[in-house]
Design a protein around this motif. Structure first.
Motif, PDB file in Angstrom:
ATOM      1  N   UNK A  89       6.358  36.491  30.045  1.00 39.00           N
ATOM      2  CA  UNK A  89       5.664  36.364  31.339  1.00 39.00           C
ATOM      3  C   UNK A  89       6.158  35.089  32.023  1.00 39.00           C
ATOM      4  N   UNK A  90       7.040  35.255  32.985  1.00 35.56           N
ATOM      5  CA  UNK A  90       7.638  34.093  33.653  1.00 35.56           C
ATOM      6  C   UNK A  90       7.313  34.102  35.136  1.00 35.56           C
ATOM      7  N   UNK A  91       7.925  33.174  35.866  1.00 39.34           N
ATOM      8  CA  UNK A  91       7.719  33.118  37.312  1.00 39.34           C
ATOM      9  C   UNK A  91       9.096  33.119  37.974  1.00 39.34           C
ATOM     10  N   UNK A  92       9.438  34.190  38.697  1.00 34.69           N
ATOM     11  CA  UNK A  92      10.753  34.252  39.342  1.00 34.69           C
ATOM     12  C   UNK A  92      11.014  33.067  40.269  1.00 34.69           C
ATOM     13  N   UNK A  93       9.980  32.529  40.904  1.00 39.92           N
ATOM     14  CA  UNK A  93      10.221  31.361  41.769  1.00 39.92           C
ATOM     15  C   UNK A  93      10.613  30.148  40.933  1.00 39.92           C
ATOM     16  N   UNK A  94       9.944  29.935  39.797  1.00 39.35           N
ATOM     17  CA  UNK A  94      10.276  28.785  38.942  1.00 39.35           C
ATOM     18  C   UNK A  94      11.727  28.871  38.463  1.00 39.35           C
ATOM     19  N   UNK A  95      12.233  30.104  38.341  1.00 38.59           N
ATOM     20  CA  UNK A  95      13.622  30.284  37.874  1.00 38.59           C
ATOM     21  C   UNK A  95      14.649  30.040  38.979  1.00 38.59           C
ATOM     22  N   UNK A  96      14.191  29.763  40.207  1.00 41.28           N
ATOM     23  CA  UNK A  96      15.135  29.558  41.314  1.00 41.28           C
ATOM     24  C   UNK A  96      15.664  28.125  41.388  1.00 41.28           C
ATOM     25  N   UNK A  97      15.213  27.259  40.493  1.00 39.75           N
ATOM     26  CA  UNK A  97      15.737  25.887  40.477  1.00 39.75           C
ATOM     27  C   UNK A  97      15.953  25.432  39.031  1.00 39.75           C
ATOM     28  N   UNK A  98      17.024  24.667  38.811  1.00 40.72           N
ATOM     29  CA  UNK A  98      17.277  24.101  37.488  1.00 40.72           C
ATOM     30  C   UNK A  98      17.249  22.580  37.596  1.00 40.72           C
ATOM     31  N   UNK A  99      17.076  21.922  36.442  1.00 38.39           N
ATOM     32  CA  UNK A  99      17.070  20.457  36.422  1.00 38.39           C
ATOM     33  C   UNK A  99      18.412  19.923  36.911  1.00 38.39           C
ATOM     34  N   UNK A 100      19.497  20.585  36.514  1.00 38.37           N
ATOM     35  CA  UNK A 100      20.825  20.110  36.934  1.00 38.37           C
ATOM     36  C   UNK A 100      20.980  20.234  38.444  1.00 38.37           C
ATOM     37  N   UNK A 101      20.542  21.357  38.995  1.00 39.05           N
ATOM     38  CA  UNK A 101      20.614  21.561  40.439  1.00 39.05           C
ATOM     39  C   UNK A 101      19.835  20.487  41.176  1.00 39.05           C
ATOM     40  N   UNK A 102      18.660  20.146  40.660  1.00 38.15           N
ATOM     41  CA  UNK A 102      17.830  19.123  41.307  1.00 38.15           C
ATOM     42  C   UNK A 102      18.492  17.747  41.178  1.00 38.15           C
ATOM     43  N   UNK A 103      19.032  17.454  39.985  1.00 39.11           N
ATOM     44  CA  UNK A 103      19.721  16.160  39.776  1.00 39.11           C
ATOM     45  C   UNK A 103      20.861  15.999  40.777  1.00 39.11           C
ATOM     46  N   UNK A 104      21.647  17.059  40.940  1.00 38.64           N
ATOM     47  CA  UNK A 104      22.795  17.010  41.855  1.00 38.64           C
ATOM     48  C   UNK A 104      22.332  16.743  43.286  1.00 38.64           C
ATOM     49  N   UNK A 105      21.267  17.430  43.706  1.00 40.37           N
ATOM     50  CA  UNK A 105      20.784  17.258  45.080  1.00 40.37           C
ATOM     51  C   UNK A 105      20.230  15.850  45.294  1.00 40.37           C
ATOM     52  N   UNK A 120       7.324  25.304  38.266  1.00 41.91           N
ATOM     53  CA  UNK A 120       8.667  24.853  37.879  1.00 41.91           C
ATOM     54  C   UNK A 120       8.688  24.677  36.367  1.00 41.91           C
ATOM     55  N   UNK A 121       9.889  24.606  35.805  1.00 43.91           N
ATOM     56  CA  UNK A 121       9.996  24.352  34.362  1.00 43.91           C
ATOM     57  C   UNK A 121       9.664  22.890  34.068  1.00 43.91           C
ATOM     58  N   UNK A 122       9.429  22.604  32.793  1.00 47.95           N
ATOM     59  CA  UNK A 122       9.170  21.221  32.368  1.00 47.95           C
ATOM     60  C   UNK A 122      10.359  20.334  32.706  1.00 47.95           C
ATOM     61  N   UNK A 123      11.578  20.873  32.579  1.00 46.80           N
ATOM     62  CA  UNK A 123      12.793  20.083  32.853  1.00 46.80           C
ATOM     63  C   UNK A 123      12.838  19.665  34.326  1.00 46.80           C
ATOM     64  N   UNK A 124      12.448  20.565  35.218  1.00 50.45           N
ATOM     65  CA  UNK A 124      12.436  20.237  36.651  1.00 50.45           C
ATOM     66  C   UNK A 124      11.322  19.222  36.939  1.00 50.45           C
ATOM     67  N   UNK A 125      10.178  19.399  36.312  1.00 47.31           N
ATOM     68  CA  UNK A 125       9.087  18.415  36.500  1.00 47.31           C
ATOM     69  C   UNK A 125       9.563  17.035  36.056  1.00 47.31           C
ATOM     70  N   UNK A 126      10.312  17.004  34.956  1.00 46.52           N
ATOM     71  CA  UNK A 126      10.783  15.725  34.404  1.00 46.52           C
ATOM     72  C   UNK A 126      11.725  15.014  35.376  1.00 46.52           C
ATOM     73  N   UNK A 127      12.365  15.758  36.262  1.00 50.84           N
ATOM     74  CA  UNK A 127      13.276  15.174  37.270  1.00 50.84           C
ATOM     75  C   UNK A 127      12.535  14.832  38.565  1.00 50.84           C
ATOM     76  N   UNK A 128      11.225  15.089  38.587  1.00 54.24           N
ATOM     77  CA  UNK A 128      10.451  14.944  39.823  1.00 54.24           C
ATOM     78  C   UNK A 128       9.576  13.694  39.775  1.00 54.24           C
ATOM     79  N   UNK A 129       9.206  13.184  40.965  1.00 57.44           N
ATOM     80  CA  UNK A 129       8.341  12.006  41.004  1.00 57.44           C
ATOM     81  C   UNK A 129       6.880  12.389  40.885  1.00 57.44           C
ATOM     82  N   UNK A 130       6.526  13.492  41.501  1.00 57.52           N
ATOM     83  CA  UNK A 130       5.119  13.924  41.497  1.00 57.52           C
ATOM     84  C   UNK A 130       5.095  15.444  41.638  1.00 57.52           C
TER      85      UNK A 130
END
Ligand code: 13P
Ligand code: SF4
Length: 310
Positions: A89-105, A120-130
């Motif tokens: 049971x996943x979320x297609x929206x959460x799968x639209x971003x990766x930690x690497x993609x966010x790091x690059x941006x 979002x995944x835990x990895x994306x949260x870890x790259x986020x401020x809030x």
């Protein structure tokens, strides 16, 4: 007890016994199947469920929702066993971003404050401020230093809504929820024209042109509270169909019309009573987050939890 039993009442009773025996709590999202909502210790939106997960003194959290929700519970309460009865049971929206993609941006954008939706995944949260949820996105954006530019991920619709509400300069990731994004302004206008006496309630994951037609924009639990307090009798509901169950249960005298009957999230419908029973009997699947991801992800979630609801 025969786990193959077809009797929902027996399954429900056994789930109740196991919840007690294991000092477990059953957290359920508002989009889950009615039979799952009906046995919840708490049924709520993403923010309420995260708050409960961070406060509970249960040893086990059984999360009936999708993966990012169970992961959030595990990030907030690492000493607890968090079970997600259906692993896929996943979320297609959460799968639209990766930690690497966010790091690059982030690298391209320079000094930017990243607000990531809890979807979002835990990895994306870890790259986020809030983090933010649909219940507090505006307050979260307003809590950011006015000198800073904001990047919101991954929901472009929630980001544009937040931009409009706050007047802040907000860049955004181009993700979306396929279920909410599919609601067209034309469809919403058609239902509104057929029911001019109804109020139109929409979720901020809907496209901007749909939100422009809405009388009220709220998270799922925000809609439930709004309806309970409203003197209005008829409502058009612009979110996933699962919410029609708690709305009609709590307000039998009121009328609820889906803005589009096709708004059904297949992932939210994967979990049945038997899955919950199996998860409790076998104490699996467990959702865990490695410490090097969990700690920065928790920082972003804790910052969100300190901000009030909109
Ligand atoms: P809320 O219940 O937090 O409004 O979230 C909606 C949603 O899409 C969850 O996946
Ligand atoms: Fe993800 Fe949309 Fe389903 Fe929520 S309704 S879990 S945002 S796909």
């Amino acid at each position: 007890m025969n786990t193959e039993s077809d009797n929902p009442q027996k399954i429900t009773e056994r789930i109740g016994q196991l919840l007690k025996e294991k000092n477990a709590i059953l957290l359920v999202h508002n989009y889950q199947l009615p039979e799952i909502q009906d046995i919840a210790d708490l049924c709520g939106d993403s923010l309420e469920l995260s708050m409960k997960a961070s406060e509970t003194d249960a040893d086990v959290i059984v999360f009936c929702g999708v993966h990012f929700m169970a992961e959030t519970a595990s990030i907030l309460s690492p000493d607890k066993t968090v079970l997600l009865p259906v692993e896929t049971a996943g979320c297609p929206m959460a799968d639209m971003i990766t930690a690497k993609g966010l790091r690059d941006l982030k690298q391209k954008m320079g000094d930017v404050e990243v607000i990531s939706y809890v979807n979002t995944t835990a990895e994306v949260k870890a790259e986020s401020d809030i983090c933010c949820s649909s219940a507090n996105a505006v307050s979260v954006a307003n809590s950011v230093d006015p000198q800073k530019q904001i990047l919101m991920t991954p929901d472009r619709n929630l980001a544009q809504y937040t931009r409009k509400q706050t007047g802040r300069e907000i860049q955004y990731w181009d993700g979306y929820c396929p279920i909410h994004n599919n609601l067209s302004a034309q469809q919403a206008e058609k239902v509104k024209a057929a029911h001019p006496d109804a109020l139109f309630l929409a979720h901020p994951e809907c496209p901007p042109e749909v939100l422009d037609l809405a009388d009220v924009v709220k998270s799922t639990s925000g809609m439930i509270s709004y309806v309970e307090e409203s003197d209005h009798r008829k409502f058009i509901i612009g979110t996933e169909a699962g919410i029609l169950h708690p709305l009609s249960q709590a307000n039998p005298e009121k009328v609820f019309l889906p803005a589009d009957p096709g708004m059904i999230c297949a992932d939210m419908k994967k979990t049945g009573l038997r899955d919950v029973l199996r998860a409790l009997e076998e104490m699996t699947p467990v959702v865990n987050v490695p410490e090097d991801i969990r700690v920065p992800a928790k920082r972003a979630l804790d910052r969100m939890l300190a901000v009030p609801r909109d």
